[in-house]
Scaffold this active site. Structure first.
Site, mmCIF file in Angstrom:
data_model
loop_
_atom_site.group_PDB
_atom_site.id
_atom_site.type_symbol
_atom_site.label_atom_id
_atom_site.label_comp_id
_atom_site.label_asym_id
_atom_site.label_seq_id
_atom_site.Cartn_x
_atom_site.Cartn_y
_atom_site.Cartn_z
ATOM 1 N N SER A 32 -6.996 3.518 15.498
ATOM 2 C CA SER A 32 -6.643 2.790 16.725
ATOM 3 C C SER A 32 -6.953 3.680 17.915
ATOM 4 C CB SER A 32 -5.138 2.465 16.710
ATOM 5 O OG SER A 32 -4.701 2.018 17.986
ATOM 6 N N ASN A 58 -7.329 -1.228 5.802
ATOM 7 C CA ASN A 58 -6.929 -1.823 7.084
ATOM 8 C C ASN A 58 -5.428 -2.038 7.253
ATOM 9 O OD1 ASN A 58 -7.263 -3.892 9.448
ATOM 10 N ND2 ASN A 58 -6.272 -5.065 7.803
ATOM 11 N N ILE A 81 -6.280 -5.930 20.377
ATOM 12 C CA ILE A 81 -6.902 -7.059 19.678
ATOM 13 C C ILE A 81 -5.848 -8.149 19.489
ATOM 14 C CG2 ILE A 81 -8.213 -7.787 17.654
ATOM 15 C CD1 ILE A 81 -9.547 -5.494 19.284
ATOM 16 N N ALA A 103 1.425 8.606 16.126
ATOM 17 C CA ALA A 103 1.336 9.743 15.192
ATOM 18 C C ALA A 103 0.631 9.320 13.914
ATOM 19 C CB ALA A 103 2.742 10.276 14.887
ATOM 20 N N SER A 104 0.950 8.116 13.415
ATOM 21 C CA SER A 104 0.324 7.663 12.164
ATOM 22 C C SER A 104 -1.173 7.463 12.352
ATOM 23 C CB SER A 104 0.986 6.371 11.663
ATOM 24 O OG SER A 104 0.657 5.248 12.468
ATOM 25 N N LYS A 105 -1.585 6.897 13.485
ATOM 26 C CA LYS A 105 -3.012 6.611 13.696
ATOM 27 C C LYS A 105 -3.787 7.880 14.050
ATOM 28 C CE LYS A 105 -2.981 2.183 12.824
ATOM 29 N NZ LYS A 105 -3.656 1.669 11.620
ATOM 30 N N TYR A 130 3.860 5.088 15.711
ATOM 31 C CA TYR A 130 2.561 4.439 15.484
ATOM 32 C C TYR A 130 1.424 5.376 15.905
ATOM 33 C CZ TYR A 130 -1.058 0.773 15.697
ATOM 34 O OH TYR A 130 -2.194 0.033 15.513
ATOM 35 N N VAL A 148 0.809 -1.223 0.000
ATOM 36 C CA VAL A 148 0.000 0.000 0.000
ATOM 37 C C VAL A 148 0.841 1.272 0.000
ATOM 38 C CG1 VAL A 148 -2.022 -1.057 1.118
ATOM 39 C CG2 VAL A 148 -0.249 0.025 2.535
HETATM 40 P P1 NAI Z 1 -1.434 -8.059 11.412
HETATM 41 O O1 NAI Z 1 0.028 -7.760 11.403
HETATM 42 O O2 NAI Z 1 -1.886 -9.318 12.033
HETATM 43 O O3 NAI Z 1 -2.014 -7.934 9.935
HETATM 44 C C1 NAI Z 1 -1.681 -6.836 9.127
HETATM 45 C C2 NAI Z 1 -1.687 -7.253 7.679
HETATM 46 O O4 NAI Z 1 -1.287 -6.111 6.901
HETATM 47 C C3 NAI Z 1 -0.688 -8.377 7.378
HETATM 48 O O5 NAI Z 1 -1.305 -9.382 6.618
HETATM 49 C C4 NAI Z 1 0.423 -7.668 6.610
HETATM 50 O O6 NAI Z 1 1.086 -8.496 5.664
HETATM 51 C C5 NAI Z 1 -0.331 -6.535 5.935
HETATM 52 N N1 NAI Z 1 0.551 -5.436 5.544
HETATM 53 C C6 NAI Z 1 1.569 -4.904 6.265
HETATM 54 N N2 NAI Z 1 2.197 -3.973 5.534
HETATM 55 C C7 NAI Z 1 1.559 -3.893 4.334
HETATM 56 C C8 NAI Z 1 1.748 -3.120 3.174
HETATM 57 N N3 NAI Z 1 2.747 -2.233 3.076
HETATM 58 N N4 NAI Z 1 0.900 -3.290 2.140
HETATM 59 C C9 NAI Z 1 -0.108 -4.205 2.207
HETATM 60 N N5 NAI Z 1 -0.314 -4.991 3.283
HETATM 61 C C10 NAI Z 1 0.499 -4.833 4.342
HETATM 62 O O7 NAI Z 1 -2.119 -6.802 12.145
HETATM 63 P P2 NAI Z 1 -3.581 -6.602 12.757
HETATM 64 O O8 NAI Z 1 -3.455 -6.637 14.229
HETATM 65 O O9 NAI Z 1 -4.564 -7.458 12.072
HETATM 66 O O10 NAI Z 1 -3.823 -5.071 12.366
HETATM 67 C C11 NAI Z 1 -4.631 -4.660 11.275
HETATM 68 C C12 NAI Z 1 -4.866 -3.176 11.420
HETATM 69 O O11 NAI Z 1 -5.500 -2.911 12.671
HETATM 70 C C13 NAI Z 1 -3.589 -2.333 11.410
HETATM 71 O O12 NAI Z 1 -3.823 -1.115 10.711
HETATM 72 C C14 NAI Z 1 -3.358 -2.069 12.892
HETATM 73 O O13 NAI Z 1 -2.599 -0.897 13.109
HETATM 74 C C15 NAI Z 1 -4.781 -1.926 13.389
HETATM 75 N N6 NAI Z 1 -4.947 -2.119 14.813
HETATM 76 C C16 NAI Z 1 -4.561 -3.291 15.417
HETATM 77 C C17 NAI Z 1 -4.724 -3.445 16.772
HETATM 78 C C18 NAI Z 1 -4.313 -4.689 17.499
HETATM 79 O O14 NAI Z 1 -4.288 -4.677 18.748
HETATM 80 N N7 NAI Z 1 -3.991 -5.790 16.824
HETATM 81 C C19 NAI Z 1 -5.311 -2.370 17.597
HETATM 82 C C20 NAI Z 1 -5.686 -1.200 16.854
HETATM 83 C C21 NAI Z 1 -5.513 -1.092 15.515
#
Ligand code: NAI
Length: 249
Positions: free
Chosen positions: A142, A90, A188, A157-159, A155, A64
């Site tokens: 987030s 996402n 999560i 700052a980005s969110k 992180y 992305v």
């Molecule tokens: P995760 O690491 O389990 O999944 C993230 C997915 O995004 C992975 O499949 C990864 O390969 C993909 N990804 C990473 N960089 C990428 C790029 N440059 N282009 C395309 N895909 C890319 O993370 P999770 O926990 O599922 O997080 C998903 C979203 O939710 C993120 O934006 C995270 O910041 C946000 N979030 C997560 C929380 C948590 O506690 N797990 C809490 C609040 C927000």
């Protein structure tokens, strides 16, 4: 329930974690789901997991943070299915690092994926939605975009920026029939959070910070995406829905 029959949903970061749960939820409710992710093997596995259950899904390798790849992916999905009705924006990355130690390269990486990537995808999809007369965009923010947490300056700052990006998009795009909202999850349980924290830390964290007494699961968040994309949320616009077990309370 097939609320999203004949709807095309683009989910970024769909190979695992919350993104995969979002893809599963929309697919189970009848949508065709375009899964986009940077990791091709995991993406192929996610696609197989959905199509193996009879759902309509296709994987698109995508970083992305590379605008040309975003252009190509949006064009490919629209070319194949005729439209993108719903965007679940996402994809994101996270790691902890004390503020004084953050190197410029790592700062740039975090902003490049979590903010710039979110902008590239949202803007390209919004252009398409504007031309076709509407759609729904949901950006992943987030609780770290609403309150700071030590060792996550880049992180946070980005969110925080994603929250205000979302509000500004809502102000500009509403008249074109595009509803825009953000989701702000708390803690999560996903591969991202498991990579950062050990079980003893998580137990102490729950005790100290989460009134509901548990961390969230990806399904706690994917249902909110489905709600925001549905007609039940027809008047929800420019909002940031917090789902954190009461942590920010
Ligand atoms: P995760 O690491 O389990 O999944 C993230 C997915 O995004 C992975 O499949 C990864 O390969 C993909 N990804 C990473 N960089 C990428 C790029 N440059 N282009 C395309 N895909 C890319 O993370 P999770 O926990 O599922 O997080 C998903 C979203 O939710 C993120 O934006 C995270 O910041 C946000 N979030 C997560 C929380 C948590 O506690 N797990 C809490 C609040 C927000």
């Amino acid at each position: 329930m097939e609320r999203f029959r004949e709807r095309v949903v683009l989910v970024t970061g769909a190979a695992q974690g919350i993104g995969f749960s979002i893809a599963e939820r929309f697919a189970a409710e009848g949508a065709h789901v375009a899964l986009a992710d940077i990791r091709e093997a995991e993406l192929a596995r996610a696609e197989r997991s959905l199509t193996g259950r009879g759902f309509s899904a296709a994987g698109y390798p995508l970083d992305v943070s590379v605008p040309e790849q975003v252009d190509q992916t949006v064009a490919a999905v629209v070319g194949k299915h005729g439209a993108i009705h719903i965007l679940a924006n996402n994809a994101g990355i996270a790691w902890e690092e004390p503020f004084v130690d953050i190197g410029d390269d790592r700062w740039r990486k975090m902003i490049d994926v979590n903010l710039n990537g979110m902008f590239y995808v949202a803007q390209r999809v919004a252009r398409h939605m504007k031309a076709r007369g509407g759609g729904v965009i949901i950006n992943m923010a987030s609780t770290n975009g609403l309150a700071g947490e030590a060792k996550y300056a880049h992180y946070n700052a980005s969110k925080g920026a994603v929250v205000l990006l979302t509000k500004t998009m809502a102000i500009e795009l509403g008249a074109g029939g595009i509803r825009v909202n953000a989701v702000c999850p708390g803690y999560i349980q996903t591969p991202m959070s498991e990579a950062i924290d050990d079980p003893a830390f998580v137990a102490r964290y729950i005790d100290a910070h989460i009134p509901l007494g548990r961390v969230g699961q990806p399904s706690d968040i994917s249902g909110i995406f489905a709600f925001l994309a549905s007609d039940d949320a027809a008047f929800v616009h420019g909002a940031c829905i917090v789902a954190d077990g009461g942590q920010l309370a």
